[in-house]
Design a protein around this motif. Structure first.
Motif, PDB file in Angstrom:
ATOM      1  N   VAL A  10       0.863  -1.159  -0.028  1.00  0.00           N
ATOM      2  CA  VAL A  10       0.076   0.029  -0.013  1.00  0.00           C
ATOM      3  C   VAL A  10       0.852   1.218  -0.120  1.00  0.00           C
ATOM      4  O   VAL A  10       1.785   1.178   0.744  1.00  0.00           O
ATOM      5  N   GLY A  11       0.602   2.196  -0.710  1.00  0.00           N
ATOM      6  CA  GLY A  11       0.930   3.642  -0.740  1.00  0.00           C
ATOM      7  C   GLY A  11       2.476   3.551  -1.118  1.00  0.00           C
ATOM      8  O   GLY A  11       3.194   4.587  -0.817  1.00  0.00           O
ATOM      9  N   ARG A  12       3.050   2.669  -1.980  1.00  0.00           N
ATOM     10  CA  ARG A  12       4.518   2.600  -2.171  1.00  0.00           C
ATOM     11  C   ARG A  12       4.522   2.475  -3.860  1.00  0.00           C
ATOM     12  O   ARG A  12       5.604   1.960  -4.401  1.00  0.00           O
ATOM     13  N   ARG A  13       3.683   2.830  -4.569  1.00  0.00           N
ATOM     14  CA  ARG A  13       3.751   2.545  -6.002  1.00  0.00           C
ATOM     15  C   ARG A  13       4.836   3.161  -6.697  1.00  0.00           C
ATOM     16  O   ARG A  13       5.665   2.695  -7.517  1.00  0.00           O
ATOM     17  N   ALA A  14       5.113   4.422  -6.176  1.00  0.00           N
ATOM     18  CA  ALA A  14       6.086   5.160  -7.016  1.00  0.00           C
ATOM     19  C   ALA A  14       7.470   4.742  -6.584  1.00  0.00           C
ATOM     20  O   ALA A  14       8.449   4.394  -7.159  1.00  0.00           O
ATOM     21  N   GLU A  15       7.786   4.273  -5.387  1.00  0.00           N
ATOM     22  CA  GLU A  15       9.024   3.600  -4.990  1.00  0.00           C
ATOM     23  C   GLU A  15       9.074   2.332  -5.633  1.00  0.00           C
ATOM     24  O   GLU A  15      10.204   1.966  -6.102  1.00  0.00           O
ATOM     25  N   LEU A  16       8.178   1.552  -5.686  1.00  0.00           N
ATOM     26  CA  LEU A  16       8.277   0.227  -6.449  1.00  0.00           C
ATOM     27  C   LEU A  16       8.527   0.356  -7.866  1.00  0.00           C
ATOM     28  O   LEU A  16       9.516  -0.281  -8.397  1.00  0.00           O
ATOM     29  N   ALA A  17       8.060   1.271  -8.544  1.00  0.00           N
ATOM     30  CA  ALA A  17       8.440   1.783  -9.956  1.00  0.00           C
ATOM     31  C   ALA A  17       9.876   2.061 -10.102  1.00  0.00           C
ATOM     32  O   ALA A  17      10.578   1.691 -11.013  1.00  0.00           O
ATOM     33  N   ALA A  18      10.375   2.901  -9.104  1.00  0.00           N
ATOM     34  CA  ALA A  18      11.614   3.404  -9.158  1.00  0.00           C
ATOM     35  C   ALA A  18      12.551   2.220  -8.943  1.00  0.00           C
ATOM     36  O   ALA A  18      13.754   2.142  -9.855  1.00  0.00           O
ATOM     37  N   LEU A  19      12.339   1.149  -7.930  1.00  0.00           N
ATOM     38  CA  LEU A  19      13.264   0.011  -8.051  1.00  0.00           C
ATOM     39  C   LEU A  19      13.307  -0.754  -9.373  1.00  0.00           C
ATOM     40  O   LEU A  19      14.392  -1.095  -9.809  1.00  0.00           O
ATOM     41  N   GLU A  20      12.175  -0.758 -10.092  1.00  0.00           N
ATOM     42  CA  GLU A  20      11.941  -1.679 -11.155  1.00  0.00           C
ATOM     43  C   GLU A  20      12.439  -0.825 -12.291  1.00  0.00           C
ATOM     44  O   GLU A  20      13.217  -1.674 -13.242  1.00  0.00           O
ATOM     45  N   LYS A  40       9.979  -0.956   4.629  1.00  0.00           N
ATOM     46  CA  LYS A  40      11.265  -1.119   4.006  1.00  0.00           C
ATOM     47  C   LYS A  40      11.204  -2.728   3.376  1.00  0.00           C
ATOM     48  O   LYS A  40      11.410  -2.937   2.119  1.00  0.00           O
ATOM     49  N   THR A  41      11.092  -3.695   4.429  1.00  0.00           N
ATOM     50  CA  THR A  41      11.196  -4.946   3.789  1.00  0.00           C
ATOM     51  C   THR A  41      10.025  -5.504   3.013  1.00  0.00           C
ATOM     52  O   THR A  41      10.251  -6.121   1.942  1.00  0.00           O
ATOM     53  N   ARG A  42       8.871  -4.836   3.262  1.00  0.00           N
ATOM     54  CA  ARG A  42       7.810  -5.278   2.473  1.00  0.00           C
ATOM     55  C   ARG A  42       8.026  -4.665   1.164  1.00  0.00           C
ATOM     56  O   ARG A  42       7.598  -5.559   0.151  1.00  0.00           O
ATOM     57  N   LEU A  43       8.412  -3.641   0.938  1.00  0.00           N
ATOM     58  CA  LEU A  43       8.660  -2.938  -0.206  1.00  0.00           C
ATOM     59  C   LEU A  43       9.821  -3.717  -1.055  1.00  0.00           C
ATOM     60  O   LEU A  43       9.610  -4.252  -1.969  1.00  0.00           O
ATOM     61  N   VAL A  44      10.816  -4.413  -0.392  1.00  0.00           N
ATOM     62  CA  VAL A  44      11.888  -5.045  -0.915  1.00  0.00           C
ATOM     63  C   VAL A  44      11.429  -6.386  -1.545  1.00  0.00           C
ATOM     64  O   VAL A  44      11.696  -6.875  -2.617  1.00  0.00           O
ATOM     65  N   GLN A  45      10.617  -7.050  -0.509  1.00  0.00           N
ATOM     66  CA  GLN A  45       9.990  -8.383  -0.714  1.00  0.00           C
ATOM     67  C   GLN A  45       9.047  -8.223  -1.960  1.00  0.00           C
ATOM     68  O   GLN A  45       9.229  -9.309  -2.795  1.00  0.00           O
ATOM     69  N   THR A  46       8.291  -7.341  -2.069  1.00  0.00           N
ATOM     70  CA  THR A  46       7.397  -7.076  -3.229  1.00  0.00           C
ATOM     71  C   THR A  46       8.354  -6.943  -4.670  1.00  0.00           C
ATOM     72  O   THR A  46       7.603  -7.717  -5.794  1.00  0.00           O
ATOM     73  N   PHE A  47       9.402  -6.049  -4.370  1.00  0.00           N
ATOM     74  CA  PHE A  47      10.129  -5.843  -5.783  1.00  0.00           C
ATOM     75  C   PHE A  47      11.109  -7.298  -6.124  1.00  0.00           C
ATOM     76  O   PHE A  47      10.942  -7.413  -7.276  1.00  0.00           O
ATOM     77  N   ALA A  48      11.388  -7.852  -5.101  1.00  0.00           N
ATOM     78  CA  ALA A  48      12.123  -9.348  -5.346  1.00  0.00           C
ATOM     79  C   ALA A  48      10.966 -10.309  -5.959  1.00  0.00           C
ATOM     80  O   ALA A  48      11.731 -10.875  -6.962  1.00  0.00           O
ATOM     81  N   GLU A  49       9.950 -10.172  -5.671  1.00  0.00           N
ATOM     82  CA  GLU A  49       9.001 -11.107  -6.459  1.00  0.00           C
ATOM     83  C   GLU A  49       8.907 -10.889  -7.888  1.00  0.00           C
ATOM     84  O   GLU A  49       8.773 -11.877  -8.830  1.00  0.00           O
ATOM     85  N   HIS A  50       8.939  -9.420  -8.303  1.00  0.00           N
ATOM     86  CA  HIS A  50       8.849  -9.144  -9.534  1.00  0.00           C
ATOM     87  C   HIS A  50      10.122  -9.572 -10.246  1.00  0.00           C
ATOM     88  O   HIS A  50      10.289  -9.854 -11.419  1.00  0.00           O
ATOM     89  N   ALA A  51      11.264  -8.998  -9.362  1.00  0.00           N
ATOM     90  CA  ALA A  51      12.847  -9.107 -10.255  1.00  0.00           C
ATOM     91  C   ALA A  51      13.102 -10.579 -10.536  1.00  0.00           C
ATOM     92  O   ALA A  51      13.702 -11.003 -11.346  1.00  0.00           O
ATOM     93  N   ALA A  52      12.502 -11.574  -9.641  1.00  0.00           N
ATOM     94  CA  ALA A  52      12.987 -13.121  -9.743  1.00  0.00           C
ATOM     95  C   ALA A  52      12.596 -13.534 -11.117  1.00  0.00           C
ATOM     96  O   ALA A  52      13.139 -14.589 -11.209  1.00  0.00           O
ATOM     97  N   THR A  53      11.900 -13.042 -11.871  1.00  0.00           N
ATOM     98  CA  THR A  53      11.221 -13.381 -13.236  1.00  0.00           C
ATOM     99  C   THR A  53      12.428 -13.247 -14.309  1.00  0.00           C
ATOM    100  O   THR A  53      12.682 -13.999 -14.970  1.00  0.00           O
ATOM    101  N   THR A  54      13.465 -12.397 -13.925  1.00  0.00           N
ATOM    102  CA  THR A  54      14.407 -11.872 -14.888  1.00  0.00           C
ATOM    103  C   THR A  54      15.959 -11.905 -14.081  1.00  0.00           C
ATOM    104  O   THR A  54      16.791 -12.082 -14.917  1.00  0.00           O
ATOM    105  N   SER A  55      16.081 -12.205 -12.687  1.00  0.00           N
ATOM    106  CA  SER A  55      17.288 -11.862 -12.285  1.00  0.00           C
ATOM    107  C   SER A  55      17.118 -13.212 -11.031  1.00  0.00           C
ATOM    108  O   SER A  55      16.348 -13.439 -10.586  1.00  0.00           O
TER     109      SER A  55
END
Length: 917
Positions: A10-20, A40-55
């Motif tokens: 919740v509320g971290r769409r811009a930060e998630l986009a910046a990571l991606e 912080k951990t929740r943001l990173v874990q969500t990003f990691a799920e996305h990143a795991a498809t390519t990295s």
């Protein structure tokens, strides 16, 4: 199962986009910071799920164990590289870590960096440097509420954040819509407005606190500890006991360790902890607290007796089954055992484990961690019966190891204390003699010259004439000659000793260092640098941290004195990077000081001031700060920031006064004289010059004398109405020229900077003549733009006084003011404009806010200018940028000067106008 967390981020769409947007990495580093529980951990874990498809995604966390487990998060993320029993050889294994990461697109997440051990900080710095072109994305998370601006992690982040390959994401609290969305996710329905009001008021937008308050229902605790304990009280006694035991084990605990702690296979209690969201399952077979704050609150809620018993249970289980440790390497297991036995109050087992942990840290070239473990072992030693038998080492050897670790970690004053404690129990003989040699080195590294000299003399007195150790001791005495600026004596000593040093690596290290450094200072630059390059090859091939550190210190400094500043800067920066691989914390500040000095002499003054914040873990010894503070003071004086310069001079003086340090003491005298002259305290300026010259004239270093002579003659010229000014100026100049003549008769050659200083002194003396000589100011100044601008200003002054060409005077003044403005040398620019005004000459207009779109600010100053517009204080700016409040103050002063405004209020108003335009 009770839902504790919402299903969506919740509320971290811009930060998630910046990571991606940072994928596929290419050597990028993202720093994610924010308060505990902000997500912080929740943001990173969500990003990691996305990143795991390519990295490949790797993750590890730092451990809150007094920062004494080397490489903790790397060992968790890359266990196959950190599971050896011999520790980590930094010089080679760092490259293996980098190669492993770079082999494929990788995301490496390091959590809770605020708890990072020194070795982890070193390795992170190294990886960011060497992975510049690799498909690797480094992500670190840290709490901004966990450390002050001068914390080692804060300094590391300040350094990393300045890299063009770094990004920073600051997670602030959720706004009201964010809190509403989070509550909706947890409850499965829209929350009532009054509930949202309560959540916003009590949790202040912190996601973790918000979720815990929702889970607490009608019981609304006052703080996070009460939140956790209130929820835990709803569970069965078995679940509560398991949670407390797990909290003592750490953030993550294996299933088998929980079994060992519980004494049986955990039953419904473990299921309760998982179902109620206290623990989450971590692959392959472990559990982790859903948030670090849960573990911390449970741990702090334990009574002292409960805590000791729990630590003893964990330690006993790990002793029987070391494979269950959080970090399975020998170093990690030893460190965990030392921590738990110590917290359990078991002095004997804590002593044994601490000595083992220290030895493992030494093997891994982790001196800071080794020092911490040795200190614990010494603290426990008196509490144990037959401690030598328990520790497997005698007290004398333990003290020797502890002193060496302390010294390498940069705590030489503590090393002196430990060695003096050794000496109190040693009888006369070779071991006592060599202890005095170590004491001499440690005392010099702590800035205590008197003790260094007396200890060196005692070493020679105690050693028999036929002792093989005499060569090494003589090499240290030769080094003392060099450090005391007795360069002719040092070179002759080294040349006599050189044939005998090949069998002793330490003696060889010192001989090459002395021959290189002292020959360079005596003007034989090519010969000197040849020896220093040879020394660097020797040092790197040896893998000895001390040799490598000394090499980078002396080579970079010698290149500066030889006017090869660009090369010096490259060497210094390489040395700072190599420090990560070799673990020579003691040399970080001297190498950094050379980088600052090179930047200052290259007139990259903003970088020089910022670089002073770079050291990751500065030495405890105040002496080591002088290497950074001396060149930084020079920059501040040229900029006209007298208050900041005075503060630094006070700090330097507290270290050097009374220590008879020729090289740095004479530089301190030179800077004190300059500040006093700027403030028209003529008697203080003369006293400072005399104090410095009394030491410099007895040394064998032309530069030290020439610099002071130039400063002294300038003081007399500036105070021309003072009785005897002309006579004193002539005496000073004569003393400088005689010192040059004497050294040149004894094989020395004047370095270009020494010739420039004596030419400056000669020109300053002509200002006291009835008719000044404009041509006296035509000496070469190509490598020193500030000196060149000053010489042109004085040449213009002489031309006007001698009724010479007004056109030539105007041209010289215009060049002087343009250069001074470009450098930010406000005092010199003001002098030049004042002279032009008296002579009715037209000069370039002073820079103003309207003169250029960017206001003439550096990138860092522009960033801080925006913060001034937001109304931030210096302390708030320092916290946001991971710099010290003093550095923020320096930047603000520079901004006000460049903008031509008198206060930060005016600067803020200007920032608002620019933002609106």
């Amino acid at each position: 199962m009770e839902r504790v967390s919402g299903p969506d981020l919740v509320g971290r769409r811009a930060e998630l986009a910046a990571l991606e947007a940072c994928l596929p990495g290419r050597g990028r580093l993202v720093i994610i910071d924010g308060d505990a529980g902000v997500g912080k951990t929740r943001l990173v874990q969500t990003f990691a799920e996305h990143a795991a498809t390519t990295s490949t995604v790797l993750a590890g966390g730092c451990v809150q164990f007094e920062a004494d487990i080397p490489y903790a998060p790397f060992a968790e993320a890359l266990p196959e590289l950190f599971s050896g029993t011999a520790g980590l050889d930094r010089a080679s294994e760092y490259r293996r870590v980098a190669d492993t990461l770079a082999a494929r697109p990788t995301v490496l997440v390091l959590e809770d960096l605020h708890w990072a051990d020194a070795s982890t900080r070193d390795l992170l710095r190294y990886l960011h440097r060497v992975l510049a072109d690799a498909p690797v994305l480094l992500i670190v998370t840290c709490r901004t509420d966990e450390f002050a601006a001068d914390h080692p992690v804060a300094r590391l982040l300040a350094e990393l954040a300045r890299s063009p390959r770094s990004d920073r994401i600051h997670l602030g609290p959720l706004d009201r819509p964010g809190v509403t969305a989070l509550a909706r996710g947890v409850l499965g329905a829209d929350p009532p407005a009054e509930l949202v009001d309560t959540l916003v008021a009590r949790a202040e937008g912190n996601p973790f606190f918000t979720e815990e308050l929702l889970a607490a229902g009608e019981d609304v605790p006052r703080n996070v500890r009460e939140i956790v304990t209130t929820r835990l009280a709803r569970l069965s006694p078995e679940a509560q006991q398991l949670a407390r035991l797990a909290a003592v084990a750490g953030r993550t605990v294996s299933h088998d360790l929980l079994v060992g702690l519980a004494g049986e296979v955990p039953g419904p209690g473990l299921r309760e902890l998982v179902d109620h969201g206290q623990l989450v399952i971590v692959e392959p077979d472990s559990y982790s607290f859903r948030h670090a704050l849960i573990q911390e609150a449970l741990y702090r809620d334990l009574l002292p007796g409960e805590r000791r018993r729990a630590h003893a249970a964990v330690a006993a289980c790990l002793t029987a089954h070391p494979e269950l440790a959080t970090r399975s390497s020998a170093a990690g297991v030893a460190a965990e055992l030392a921590h738990h036995w110590d917290a359990a109050g078991d002095a004997a087992r804590a002593l044994a484990a601490s000595v083992q942990a220290a030895s493992s840290a030494v093997e891994g070239l982790a001196p800071a961690e080794a020092h911490a473990h040795y200190e614990r072992s010494l603290r426990r030693w008196p509490e144990v019966t037959a401690p030598a038998e328990v520790a497997g080492v005698e007290l004398d050897e333990l003290l020797e190891r502890a002193a060496e670790a302390a010294s390498l970690a940069g705590h030489n004053q503590r090393a002196v204390e430990l060695t003096q404690q050794r000496l109190a129990g040693l009888a006369d003989g070779e071991r006592r003699a060599l202890a005095f040699e170590q004491l001499s080195y440690q005392a010099r590294s702590a800035g205590n010259w008197a003790l260094a000299r007396s200890a060196a003399a005692e070493t020679v007195r105690l050693l028999p004439a036929d002792s093989p150790a005499l060569v090494r001791v003589e090499s240290w005495r030769m080094g003392l000659d060099m450090l005391a600026s007795r360069h002719v004596a040092a070179v002759r000593h080294a040349e006599r000793l050189l044939p005998a040093v090949s069998a002793d690596p330490m003696a060889m290290n010192r001989a090459l260092t002395v021959l290189g450094t002292s020959r360079t200072m005596l003007g034989h630059v090519d010969q000197g640098l040849e020896h220093l390059h040879r020394h660097r090859e020797f040092a790197l091939s040896s893998g000895n941290p001390r040799f490598v550190g000394v090499s980078y210190v002396n080579l970079s400094e010698s290149l500066i004195w030889a006017d090869r500043q660009e090369e010096a800067l490259r060497v210094a920066r390489a040395g700072l990077a190599e420090a990560s691989g070799y673990g020579f914390d003691i040399y970080l500040l001297p190498i950094l000081g050379n980088a600052v000095r090179a930047l200052a002499e290259l007139h990259r003054w903003d970088e020089a001031v910022d670089a002073a914040e770079d050291p990751d873990d500065p030495a405890a010894d105040p002496f080591n700060w002088i290497f950074v503070d001396l060149p930084r003071t020079d920059v501040l004086l040229k900029r006209g920031d007298h208050a900041a310069a005075a503060d630094l001079l006070k700090r330097i003086g507290a270290v050097l006064d009374g220590q008879d340090d020729v090289q740095y003491g004479t530089e301190l005298a030179h800077l004190r004289a300059r500040l006093a002259a700027e403030e028209r305290r003529w008697d203080d300026a003369r006293a400072a010059v005399d104090d410095g010259l009394s030491a410099a004239l007895g040394a064998q270093d032309m530069w030290l004398t020439a610099r002071l002579v130039a400063t002294g003659v300038q003081v007399e010229a500036d105070s021309a109405t003072h009785p005897g000014a002309r006579e004193r100026a002539e005496e000073l100049l004569a003393a400088g020229l005689e010192h040059r003549r004497r050294l040149e008769a004894d094989w020395a050659v004047a370095l270009p900077r020494s010739r420039r200083a004596l030419a400056l002194a000669t020109a300053e003396r002509t200002r006291l003549d009835a008719m000044p000589d404009p041509e006296a100011w035509s000496f070469p100044t190509d490598v020193d733009r500030h000196l060149g601008a000053y010489a042109r200003f004085r040449r213009a002054e002489a031309l006007l006084l001698a009724r010479g060409s007004r056109t030539a005077a105007a041209e010289a003044l215009a060049e002087a003011t343009t250069t001074a403005d470009a450098l930010g040398a406000a005092p010199l620019a003001e002098l030049a404009r004042a002279l032009a005004g008296r002579a009715r000459l037209t000069m370039p207009a002073a820079p103003s806010p309207a003169a250029s779109p960017d206001l003439g600010l550096t990138a860092r100053e522009a960033e801080i200018f925006t913060m001034l517009g937001r109304g931030l204080t210096n302390a708030e700016i320092a916290q946001e940028l991971f710099i010290s409040a003093k550095t923020a103050s320096v930047h603000v002063s520079n901004i006000l000067r460049k903008l031509g405004v008198r206060s930060r209020i005016q600067a803020a108003a200007l920032a608002h106008r620019r933002e609106q335009s």
